[in-house]
Design an enzyme around this catalytic site. Structure first.
Site, PDB file in Angstrom:
ATOM      1  N   LEU A 104       9.327 -27.264  33.488  1.00 59.86           N
ATOM      2  CA  LEU A 104       8.693 -27.625  32.215  1.00 59.86           C
ATOM      3  C   LEU A 104       9.706 -27.751  31.078  1.00 59.86           C
ATOM      4  CD1 LEU A 104       5.369 -25.639  32.548  1.00 59.86           C
ATOM      5  CD2 LEU A 104       5.553 -28.092  32.227  1.00 59.86           C
ATOM      6  N   GLY A 105      10.975 -27.702  31.428  1.00 59.73           N
ATOM      7  CA  GLY A 105      11.996 -27.979  30.412  1.00 59.73           C
ATOM      8  C   GLY A 105      12.237 -26.844  29.435  1.00 59.73           C
ATOM      9  N   SER A 106      12.033 -25.599  29.867  1.00 58.26           N
ATOM     10  CA  SER A 106      12.164 -24.490  28.918  1.00 58.26           C
ATOM     11  C   SER A 106      13.580 -24.385  28.352  1.00 58.26           C
ATOM     12  CB  SER A 106      11.727 -23.163  29.555  1.00 58.26           C
ATOM     13  OG  SER A 106      12.689 -22.727  30.475  1.00 58.26           O
ATOM     14  N   ALA A 108      15.849 -26.762  27.921  1.00 63.18           N
ATOM     15  CA  ALA A 108      16.096 -27.853  26.967  1.00 63.18           C
ATOM     16  C   ALA A 108      15.356 -27.604  25.663  1.00 63.18           C
ATOM     17  CB  ALA A 108      15.676 -29.194  27.580  1.00 63.18           C
ATOM     18  N   ASP A 150      15.284 -34.180  30.710  1.00 62.86           N
ATOM     19  CA  ASP A 150      14.653 -33.050  30.003  1.00 62.86           C
ATOM     20  C   ASP A 150      14.981 -33.073  28.511  1.00 62.86           C
ATOM     21  OD1 ASP A 150      14.033 -32.183  32.558  1.00 62.86           O
ATOM     22  OD2 ASP A 150      14.325 -30.064  32.024  1.00 62.86           O
TER      23      ASP A 150
END
Ligand code: PMV
Length: 311
Positions: A104-106, A108, A150
């Site tokens: 979920l791109g945490s 980034a 991301d």
């Protein structure tokens, strides 16, 4: 200098094209605004630069962190780029509702929110393009050889049609659509699935180039279908993309079980999302089916679900 500066960045999810994107094919990803990383920067009464990130249990002064720590690296580089000297005393609070290491791109999102909050606190102007390029450099510290999808989606907070090395291209969503994101709860390093795909590709290049082409064609078609608002056709494209990812061996029994459960519960289409082997899958649903598909996914073993509207 105002006393407190804040910034927020959303999560992201890949809709189409993961893995093939590493080999230059297009991929589609969208922001997930239900989850986000938030950063507050303010002047400190005590000497030093104090980082408080309760979600990852990090409470430390900057100089006690290894210099290749992604958060330390963002802070040191932004100081450097904004020519501040000596370093001001700061309190930096980082919180995030984005699940860590699940595609979920945490990472980034934390990088982008921290970069913007800090740069703005230091009166150092950064364009989105600069934030994105900087976040990509930081992503490399986390992930080795990321495609850059991301940081791009998270920086612009817009749907992105992404081709590695090409200027960013956002796209319009003709008709909003609803997806359910379900987490297998299995953490699977993207680095490993990307490495395994590379081994297969090195052993049989022609075969895998063909598969990547097919996936690229799906992403290309999906962008058109989304622009036109032909939501139902998107489902079939998701199913096709999942079959190709399975062939690539980046699915898993858990992901396949959730994909099947979603279809049986009435989803229009479903696929794994991101690196695979674990992490998340997504299901396209009619809005009124979102709750029941989500419950079916939980019954089939999902650890958590997020219902999100793509607009
Ligand atoms: O697992 P995620 O969402 O970080 O996505 C990985 C996507 C890959 O295409 C597999 C790798 C990449 O760098 O694009």
């Amino acid at each position: 200098m105002s006393n407190m500066t804040t910034s927020s960045a959303p999560g992201k999810i890949i809709l189409f094209g993961e893995h093939a994107v590493v080999y230059g094919r297009p991929a589609l990803a969208v922001p997930v605004t239900q989850v986000h990383a938030d950063v507050e920067v303010s002047g400190a009464a005590r000497p030093g630069i104090w980082i408080d990130a309760p979600d990852v249990d990090l409470h430390a002064e900057l100089n006690t962190l290894p210099s290749d720590h992604p958060i330390a690296s963002v802070i040191n580089n932004i100081f450097f780029l904004s020519h501040v000297s000596p370093f001001p005393n700061l309190e930096i609070k980082i919180t995030s509702t984005i699940p860590v290491a699940s595609g979920l791109g945490s990472g980034a999102a934390v990088t982008v929110a921290l970069t913007r909050a800090l740069a703005s606190h230091l009166n150092h102007l950064m364009t989105d393009e600069e934030v994105n390029a900087f976040a990509y450099e930081i992503e490399k510290l986390h992930h080795g050889t990321p495609s850059g999808i991301d940081n791009t989606v998270v920086t612009y907070a817009m749907p992105v049609y992404f081709v590695k090395g090409q200027p960013i291209e956002t796209f319009k969503v003709g008709e909003p659509f609803t997806i359910v994101i379900a987490d297998t709860g299995i953490s699977a390093p993207t680095r490993e699935s990307v490495g395994d795909v590379r081994k297969s590709w090195e052993a049989e290049k022609a075969k895998w180039e063909n598969v990547f082409d097919e996936i690229g064609d799906i992403s290309f078609a999906a962008r058109h279908v989304i622009r036109e608002g032909w939501v139902k056709m998107l489902g079939a494209l998701m199913d096709e993309n999942h079959a190709l990812l399975k062939e690539m061996t980046v699915s898993s029994p858990e992901l396949d079980r959730l994909v099947k459960a979603a279809s049986e519960a009435g989803a229009l289409g479903a696929k794994l999302s991101g690196g695979g082997r674990g992490g998340n899958m997504i299901a396209l649903v009619e809005p009124e089916m979102a709750e029941s598909v989500s419950l079916s996914l939980m019954a089939a073993g999902a650890k958590n679900t997020i219902i999100t509207q793509v607009t």
